[in-house]
Design an enzyme around this catalytic site. Structure first.
Site, PDB file in Angstrom:
ATOM      1  CE  LYS A 110     -18.554  66.782  20.277  1.00 47.94           C
ATOM      2  NZ  LYS A 110     -18.280  67.668  19.131  1.00 47.94           N
TER       3      LYS A 110
HETATM    4  P1  NAD Z   1      -8.259  63.678  16.792  1.00 45.25           P
HETATM    5  O1  NAD Z   1      -8.480  62.609  17.758  1.00 45.25           O
HETATM    6  O2  NAD Z   1      -8.138  63.319  15.345  1.00 45.25           O
HETATM    7  O3  NAD Z   1      -6.934  64.512  17.213  1.00 45.25           O
HETATM    8  C1  NAD Z   1      -6.797  65.059  18.479  1.00 45.25           C
HETATM    9  C2  NAD Z   1      -5.393  65.618  18.615  1.00 45.25           C
HETATM   10  O4  NAD Z   1      -5.285  66.290  19.881  1.00 45.25           O
HETATM   11  C3  NAD Z   1      -4.289  64.551  18.589  1.00 45.25           C
HETATM   12  O5  NAD Z   1      -3.202  65.020  17.811  1.00 45.25           O
HETATM   13  C4  NAD Z   1      -3.897  64.461  20.054  1.00 45.25           C
HETATM   14  O6  NAD Z   1      -2.535  64.033  20.241  1.00 45.25           O
HETATM   15  C5  NAD Z   1      -4.077  65.888  20.500  1.00 45.25           C
HETATM   16  N1  NAD Z   1      -4.142  66.008  21.954  1.00 45.25           N
HETATM   17  C6  NAD Z   1      -4.857  65.255  22.832  1.00 45.25           C
HETATM   18  N2  NAD Z   1      -4.603  65.640  24.087  1.00 45.25           N
HETATM   19  C7  NAD Z   1      -3.736  66.678  24.010  1.00 45.25           C
HETATM   20  C8  NAD Z   1      -3.107  67.496  24.968  1.00 45.25           C
HETATM   21  N3  NAD Z   1      -3.325  67.337  26.283  1.00 45.25           N
HETATM   22  N4  NAD Z   1      -2.266  68.483  24.527  1.00 45.25           N
HETATM   23  C9  NAD Z   1      -2.042  68.646  23.212  1.00 45.25           C
HETATM   24  N5  NAD Z   1      -2.603  67.893  22.259  1.00 45.25           N
HETATM   25  C10 NAD Z   1      -3.449  66.919  22.656  1.00 45.25           C
HETATM   26  O7  NAD Z   1      -9.443  64.742  17.014  1.00 45.25           O
HETATM   27  P2  NAD Z   1     -10.029  65.801  15.990  1.00 45.25           P
HETATM   28  O8  NAD Z   1     -11.209  65.184  15.328  1.00 45.25           O
HETATM   29  O9  NAD Z   1      -8.934  66.370  15.159  1.00 45.25           O
HETATM   30  O10 NAD Z   1     -10.615  66.899  16.992  1.00 45.25           O
HETATM   31  C11 NAD Z   1      -9.788  67.944  17.518  1.00 45.25           C
HETATM   32  C12 NAD Z   1     -10.660  69.054  18.055  1.00 45.25           C
HETATM   33  O11 NAD Z   1     -11.467  69.582  16.995  1.00 45.25           O
HETATM   34  C13 NAD Z   1     -11.638  68.672  19.157  1.00 45.25           C
HETATM   35  O12 NAD Z   1     -11.794  69.748  20.043  1.00 45.25           O
HETATM   36  C14 NAD Z   1     -12.936  68.432  18.398  1.00 45.25           C
HETATM   37  O13 NAD Z   1     -14.078  68.581  19.216  1.00 45.25           O
HETATM   38  C15 NAD Z   1     -12.833  69.526  17.373  1.00 45.25           C
HETATM   39  N6  NAD Z   1     -13.651  69.305  16.165  1.00 45.25           N
HETATM   40  C16 NAD Z   1     -13.493  68.193  15.400  1.00 45.25           C
HETATM   41  C17 NAD Z   1     -14.266  68.040  14.251  1.00 45.25           C
HETATM   42  C18 NAD Z   1     -14.087  66.868  13.319  1.00 45.25           C
HETATM   43  O14 NAD Z   1     -14.723  66.883  12.245  1.00 45.25           O
HETATM   44  N7  NAD Z   1     -13.265  65.894  13.620  1.00 45.25           N
HETATM   45  C19 NAD Z   1     -15.216  69.012  13.908  1.00 45.25           C
HETATM   46  C20 NAD Z   1     -15.339  70.139  14.712  1.00 45.25           C
HETATM   47  C21 NAD Z   1     -14.545  70.283  15.832  1.00 45.25           C
END
Ligand code: NAD
Length: 417
Positions: free
Chosen positions: A102
């Site tokens: 990561k």
């Molecule tokens: P993203 O950037 O598309 O979205 C992130 C979201 O979190 C946004 O809506 C943002 O406004 C919100 N956010 C940020 N800070 C915040 C706070 N302090 N309080 C509340 N909301 C907040 O990211 P994503 O790809 O959707 O990833 C979200 C989570 O899922 C992360 O933990 C990531 O590691 C995990 N994840 C993502 C994937 C993927 O394929 N994208 C896969 C596995 C896990």
């Protein structure tokens, strides 16, 4: 407790229960490689800024390191270590031929223009050089990184290779746009997977998702697509929290209309018509059946876990519940589908993309979704069976399953020399 302390605590609990070999425990307790790069980028106004990027490679006993790149002010070496370690467990649990990695950059991307983000991403890729590679370490999108950025990474990496070989390096990164070697359905793979595991939970607990109320924290890639697939099950979204604010409507919020409001200008969910803004602190305590955290880590802790009224937490995010929160939820008998299972649809989708690129194939969306679901159902059932065997919670069981596969690989191959 920091995210890394958290993941170490979870590992120790599982390792103790399964009586893990001491040598393998030592190897898995620490990361293999930690790469830190400082690199200069020219800003739109001609100034030069220096950025710090991280890539942590936790373990590669089962195959190349695999895991996302995050652009966020909270990215540091501790966060990268924790997230890389979770990736090792996640890829192993899913039965993929990968290890865990990561990384990211400590920036708030909202402060930079598209052209600046392109130069930052390309220069970061160049600085990482041959520390990444299609058979060595394969990044993917995470918080605040997207398909466009993955296309820039692939292009930059390929430019550094001899012309005749360039196309062989496309799978240095996954989560690319479909026109550039991306997989049909990779965009929705994580959110789909979250809901596929929730469906398995409902089946196990004899519950019907139709009419169930749920809340989502984070309305980005994972949060939106999870809500999209929950709507197909007839579940009702009553509140959403993101970085812009917290919105509520007891009668339901349409995820598609919310996405049209939140996404185009990066405005977030704030001020979505037909909803009221509520105090962010009341969010996790709302009366509902399911909570889907899909934003950052350490959101549900010993301080607020006691307020939760839902019967399920489905961890779309990585590490949203810390160790103290876990203890409270387990005590209350609230089910948790742990992150390394719940959000593994993303890395499984990435694996399909990598295979597709490697074999020069193009897969259809239906095929992708069906294969994804089959893998998730298998993992879910393995975790439930392991929890019964060890009389433990699903998180610890998921760790035991994941660690066991790596333990076997070390036993079979031994330690060089
Ligand atoms: P993203 O950037 O598309 O979205 C992130 C979201 O979190 C946004 O809506 C943002 O406004 C919100 N956010 C940020 N800070 C915040 C706070 N302090 N309080 C509340 N909301 C907040 O990211 P994503 O790809 O959707 O990833 C979200 C989570 O899922 C992360 O933990 C990531 O590691 C995990 N994840 C993502 C994937 C993927 O394929 N994208 C896969 C596995 C896990």
């Amino acid at each position: 407790m920091s995210m890394y302390e958290n993941v170490q605590h979870q590992f120790t609990k599982a390792a103790d229960l399964m009586k893990l070999d001491e040598g393998v425990r030592k190897i898995l307790s620490i990361t293999n490689n930690e790469i830190l790069v400082n690199f200069p980028v020219k800003m739109d106004d001609g100034r030069i800024e220096v950025f710090t990027g991280y890539r942590v490679q936790h373990n590669n006993a089962l195959g190349p390191y695999k895991g996302g790149l995050r652009y966020h002010p909270t990215v540091d070496i501790d966060a990268a270590r924790a997230l890389a370690t979770w990736m090792t467990w996640k890829t192993s649990l899913a039965g993929l031929p990968y290890g865990g990695g990561k990384g990211g950059i400590q920036i708030d991307p909202k402060k930079y223009s598209q052209t600046e983000l392109e130069r930052i991403t390309r220069r970061f890729t160049f600085a990482l050089g041959d520390n990444i590679g299609p058979e060595l370490d394969i990044p993917a999108p995470d918080v605040n990184t997207n398909a466009q950025m993955m296309a820039w990474i692939a292009d930059t990496y390929m430019q550094t290779k001899p012309t005749a070989e360039r196309s062989m390096y496309k799978h240095v990164v996954t989560g690319k746009p479909v026109g550039s070697g991306g997989l049909e359905g990779r965009d929705r793979a994580t959110g789909f997977g979250v809901v596929a595991t929730i469906r398995q939970w409902a089946k196990l607990r004899n519950k019907n998702l139709k009419g169930m109320k749920y809340i989502v924290q984070g309305f980005g890639n994972v949060g939106y697509w999870a809500a999209h697939f929950m709507a197909k099950e007839g579940a009702i979204l009553i509140a959403v929290q993101d970085a812009s604010g917290t919105i509520y409507n007891a009668n339901g919020i349409d995820p598609e209309k919310l996405n049209e409001h939140a996404t185009p200008n990066l405005t977030g969910v704030k001020d979505f018509p037909g909803t009221e803004a509520i105090d962010p602190k009341t969010f996790f305590g709302l009366q509902c059946d399911i909570v889907i955290p899909a934003a950052l880590g350490n959101q549900i802790t010993g301080e607020n876990a006691g307020e939760i009224k839902a019967s399920l937490i489905a961890e779309g995010a990585n590490g949203p519940v810390d160790v103290t929160g876990d203890a409270v939820l387990n005590e209350k008998g609230i089910d948790i589908i742990p992150d390394i299972l719940c959000n593994s649809g993303g890395v499984i989708g990435s694996y399909f993309e990598w295979l597709q690129n490697r074999q020069g194939e193009l897969w259809e969306m239906d095929d992708v979704i069906n294969k994804l679901e089959a893998k998730l159902v298998k993992s879910f059932n393995q975790v439930v069976a392991c929890a019964d065997k060890y009389k433990t919670d699903w998180r610890t069981a998921a760790y035991i399953e994941a660690i066991s596969r790596i333990d076997v690989a070390y036993k079979q191959r031994g330690i060089f020399p």
